[in-house]
Design an enzyme around this catalytic site. Structure first.
Site, mmCIF file in Angstrom:
data_model
loop_
_atom_site.group_PDB
_atom_site.id
_atom_site.type_symbol
_atom_site.label_atom_id
_atom_site.label_comp_id
_atom_site.label_asym_id
_atom_site.label_seq_id
_atom_site.Cartn_x
_atom_site.Cartn_y
_atom_site.Cartn_z
ATOM 1 N N ARG A 102 41.711 46.784 36.993
ATOM 2 C CA ARG A 102 40.759 45.801 37.510
ATOM 3 C C ARG A 102 40.190 46.288 38.845
ATOM 4 O O ARG A 102 40.915 46.841 39.659
ATOM 5 C CB ARG A 102 41.508 44.482 37.698
ATOM 6 C CG ARG A 102 40.678 43.355 38.266
ATOM 7 C CD ARG A 102 41.516 42.099 38.418
ATOM 8 N NE ARG A 102 41.178 41.063 37.464
ATOM 9 C CZ ARG A 102 42.055 40.204 36.977
ATOM 10 N NH1 ARG A 102 43.324 40.275 37.314
ATOM 11 N NH2 ARG A 102 41.668 39.275 36.137
ATOM 12 N N GLU A 203 44.682 34.007 52.408
ATOM 13 C CA GLU A 203 44.014 32.858 52.984
ATOM 14 C C GLU A 203 44.760 32.393 54.240
ATOM 15 O O GLU A 203 45.965 32.591 54.385
ATOM 16 C CB GLU A 203 43.976 31.689 51.977
ATOM 17 C CG GLU A 203 43.264 32.001 50.687
ATOM 18 C CD GLU A 203 44.041 32.957 49.779
ATOM 19 O OE1 GLU A 203 45.287 32.926 49.791
ATOM 20 O OE2 GLU A 203 43.387 33.760 49.080
HETATM 21 N N1 HPA Z 1 46.387 34.423 47.749
HETATM 22 C C1 HPA Z 1 45.464 35.239 47.185
HETATM 23 N N2 HPA Z 1 45.763 36.143 46.274
HETATM 24 C C2 HPA Z 1 47.042 36.245 45.891
HETATM 25 C C3 HPA Z 1 48.044 35.445 46.434
HETATM 26 C C4 HPA Z 1 47.698 34.484 47.419
HETATM 27 O O1 HPA Z 1 48.530 33.723 47.952
HETATM 28 N N3 HPA Z 1 49.223 35.802 45.826
HETATM 29 C C5 HPA Z 1 48.909 36.795 44.945
HETATM 30 N N4 HPA Z 1 47.599 37.065 44.994
#
Ligand code: HPA
Length: 283
Positions: A102, A203
């Site tokens: 991906r 985030e």
């Molecule tokens: N946020 C964004 N992408 C992710 C997360 C997450 O907490 N865990 C695994 N991929």
């Protein structure tokens, strides 16, 4: 002049061809056909963190192709992500394409690279597109290792793979028919709305609170853009997230990529088997 003009024009044409994502997908499909002898596939599956071992449960692999050898695909720069395309003959004779290569928006190769696998699947005649990912869970009861069926998404990337006035309906983007099959296979599966952030940073807790207030239960950095492309091409979509961690701020524990990957690996055997059972039941 009369010699140089046509060649200048064909150079422009060649440039257009290289820049045309649909032609690139057709050329990827031709390369996969040539290497497998398969004319069309039924299901394409993008394998995200924690779902990578599904192939072993699906059937006979006809070919495992390094992604970098197929036009438009590239090896993954993310440690822990494979870079292969595998064509599998399912026991009932259908063929499936497993995409373990991906490209994420945060890699900065542009949105066409992000949806190249979906375009290639459509060029190979796929009718079912299964998009899997590892993601953060907003619902506190979802511990690491919980699989979740996606019911809808919120695209927070600020972009789209569609160009021009292409008004694609996104009602029921995540196929109610395929979701029902997933729930029949495992009645304990929960559903959730996926919010795609651009990343690559995780985030902030405030962004997770925003996503929750908007109606999301899952946060991640993939899938929504691929779903948009798949729906535009008429494919039925099933989205599956593996919760690898509580989203930022849910427990207050800082996120670490190696721990996210480790949670994916710990759940991989169970999730991959679940994925294979759903794919085999989804015709
Ligand atoms: N946020 C964004 N992408 C992710 C997360 C997450 O907490 N865990 C695994 N991929």
């Amino acid at each position: 002049m009369s010699d140089s003009t046509p060649s200048a024009e064909s150079a422009v044409d060649a440039g257009r061809t290289a820049a045309d994502p649909e032609l690139l997908a057709r050329s990827a499909a031709a390369s996969i056909r040539a290497r497998t002898g398969i004319d069309r596939i039924h299901t394409a599956i993008v394998l995200g963190s924690g779902w990578g071992a599904a192939g072993g449960h699906l059937g006979q692999p006809l070919a495992v192709i390094p992604a970098a050898e197929v036009p438009g695909f590239r090896p993954s720069p993310v440690p822990g992500h494979a870079g292969t395309l595998t064509v599998i003959r399912l026991p009932d004779g259908r063929a499936a394409l497993l995409i373990a290569a991906r490209t994420h928006l945060y890699e900065d190769h542009g949105v066409d690279a992000v949806v190249h696998g979906v375009r290639t699947a459509a060029a190979l005649g796929a009718t079912v597109m299964v998009l899997t990912n590892g993601a953060g869970g907003i619902r506190p009861s979802w511990g690491p290792g919980t699989p979740v069926v996606l019911s809808d998404h919120i695209n927070l990337t600020g972009t789209t793979p569609l160009r021009g006035a292409r008004f694609v309906d996104m009602t029921d983007a995540y196929s109610p028919r395929l979701r029902a099959i997933a729930h029949r296979i495992d009645p304990t599966l929960d559903e959730g709305v996926y919010a795609q952030f651009r990343g690559p940073q995780y985030e902030t807790p405030a962004e997770v609170r925003m996503a929750r207030a908007m109606g999301a239960q899952v946060v991640g950095m993939s899938t929504a853009l691929e779903t948009i492309m798949a729906r535009a091409l008429g494919l039925e979509v099933l989205g599956l997230s593996l919760i690898t961690n509580p989203a930022a701020g849910i427990t207050g524990v800082p996120l670490r990529h190696d721990e996210v990957l480790a949670a994916g690996r710990a759940a991989e055997a169970r999730c991959s088997e679940l994925l294979a059972r759903i794919v085999l039941a989804a015709r």
